[in-house]
Design an enzyme around this catalytic site. Sequence first.
Site, PDB file in Angstrom:
ATOM      1  CG  HIS A 164     -11.658   7.001 -13.999  1.00 18.48           C
ATOM      2  ND1 HIS A 164     -11.397   6.682 -12.772  1.00 18.48           N
ATOM      3  CD2 HIS A 164     -11.184   8.317 -14.452  1.00 18.48           C
ATOM      4  CE1 HIS A 164     -10.920   7.939 -12.140  1.00 18.48           C
ATOM      5  NE2 HIS A 164     -10.721   8.653 -13.261  1.00 18.48           N
ATOM      6  N   GLY A 165     -10.784   6.012 -17.724  1.00 17.86           N
ATOM      7  CA  GLY A 165      -9.926   6.971 -18.592  1.00 17.86           C
ATOM      8  C   GLY A 165     -10.685   7.209 -19.737  1.00 17.86           C
TER       9      GLY A 165
END
Lengths: 153, 599
Positions: free
Chosen positions: A66-67
């Site tokens: 994720h980010g």
Amino acid sequence: MLISDLVTPSAVIASLKATSKKQALQELARRAAELTGEPERAIFDVLLERERLGTTGVGDGVAIPHGKLANLPRLFGMFARLDRPIDFEAIDEQPVDLIFLLLAPGGAGADHLKALARVSRLLRDRTIRDKLRGSETAEALFALLVEQQASAA
Amino acid sequence: MEAINQLVFQLIFVGALLVAASILLVMISSRIGAPLLLVFLGIGMLAGEDGIGGIPFSDFRLTYLVGSVALAIILFDGGLRTPRSAFRIALAPAASLATVGVLVTAVIAGVIACWALQVGWLTGLLIGATIASTDAAAVFLLLHARGTEIAKRVSATLEVESGMNDPMAIFLTIACIEWVTATQAPISPLHIAGIFAMQMLGGTAIGIGGGFGLLWLINRVEIAAGLYPILAAAAALTVFAGAQLIDASGFLAIYLTGLVLGNNRHRAQQVISRFHDGLAWLSQITMFLLLGLLVTPSALFADWRAEIAIALALIFVARPAAVFLALAPFRFDLRERSFIAWVGLRGAVPIFLASIPVMAGIPDGMTIFNVAFVVVIASLLLQGWTIAPAARFLGLELPPAPEQTARQGIDLPLSTDREAASWRVAPGSPALATPFRDLNLPRRTRVIAVIRDGAVQQRDMLDRLQADDYVIALAAPQHVIALDRIFSAPSTAPGGKRRGMGDFLFNGDVPLGRLHDLYAIPLRDVQPEETIDAYMRRRLGGTVEVGDHVPFGTGELIVYALDKDRILRAALAIEPAEDRLPVLRLLRRLLAGRRAPDA
């Protein structure tokens, strides 16, 4: 927050081909770029940077890379089942074959974490993981992901 | 002559058969997860007067003798196996539990016994005292039962407590008996305080002194290798009995002797450790078999309502109250306190202590003995059987360590700064993935030989290790665990094992500001530049152990991997612990009487 708020049917991949963690992230970034219109390179960089802080392979063959992307309009989720399991430097050292990618807008605030908690809780359920591994098509996978929201709140 | 022969060989036959049967039953019992000690006790009862064996045995004096030796050996072995690091983090809370905790337990259990059995308050207190200490044998054994790893700070506290709290219970029991049997004027408090000081301080001094004396002795004398463990056992028992003879606590003394010896490098380390492992097992088996034989099951439950009431009150009232009181000054959270309260395992000590009033001829002696027996059975059944589930329920279970490699230590001369050992390479181990010459071994590790199918291999001809090869190597002591990892199979962590450990791993050097940027976790009283490592160590105070947790945002950070005192990796749990555990979530929802909003 519901899984159906994060994933659309087009963001489910039944059989992703990759031989390494890096390749898997590259491939996911490419698909996510197609669906979101964000630059592929930016997505890949964000994911890689996050992995540098510590692995997102949460164990039991599951990874949740994720980010954050500054210009993304809303939370974006994508689910991929790998063709064959790969080494993801996971927490339990087990190879990974189920990947849930989550991208959050720059100003997502606490929603980012809530979404991650939701995904993490869903994939922690062994029966769901087994069903996801046993399904054939992307449609079936999508149905499994969103049907759970009623029972596994 | 014929008659004596008959008797002697009958005794040997029955004794050896019972021990052998107990050991074989260990396999079955570990499969169903029953506490082993209960199995030994059960076999003893089966062999006894009411069971199929029909052996009449009611020799309290013999039991007391064997029990003393067995308990002393078990405590010595426990001391040998307690690493200094565990002792250091656990000493203060364990000492509080072993003194204040035991006293509170004895008083509360005593009051309840008074009421349940309709006996005098002194007899009640005597009952409370006999059942007030946790059992070293039971705790050491059950905390390390197959496949369970419990947060270090908690398990160390429980172990050190069990090693140190017998003296307090013994002291209370003996003080009560003196009181009951005193013919003239009541005993003065000063006299009692004197006994107490002598027990504790004398036991500590003799134990530590004896430990260093034994260390010196073992490193000085040149004897056959097989004699070192015998010398250690004999010397330790000398310390034990010597202390008892001058009214100091031999039980405390011998535990400390083991602790000193086990934490200092000495000759014949491997032989002594392996021998005492076996000896401690034998002691446990013998003691529980004998206690099972001693009891008369048909007479045991004469007053079963009162006995069960006392057992339940001890488990659910006295122990929790004592733990919460004794641990009040220390940093444990509710889950840790609850677990410590639950693992108040009783074992041989109460039965052993309760045989003293019988021998002293106190009127209610048999009642006291029966209560102690029922309490121990209840504790082993209720608590002993549920340690692993309780740890899981409270989120204190650690991910399993890599499966134990077949590592065999090899004794080296004292002056070497490296350890020698042989490893059996496990199928699927990381060592198989790379060619032998490219193996990334820790610094200063030297492979001496590789043995395959019984033959020493030419190392320059060796392309790659195979499963079931034996590797003999020299390594720095701190690297032995790293080598274990290289030669053992990766842990097969089933889903449930990881549950307590949070969601995502982060390296210890990640600054908290990065977590804030990513997840909008609010930073209260924290500098963004502070690393996870620095923050957690600051919040945890002096010592850090795997499994320790620190609140962070709405969730917490949990220590996952350590190098010395530095935190290599920590897990971020997004939600508070009670939200991660389905059972607690459900409970909370039921209590709140409504559905919590979906996260």
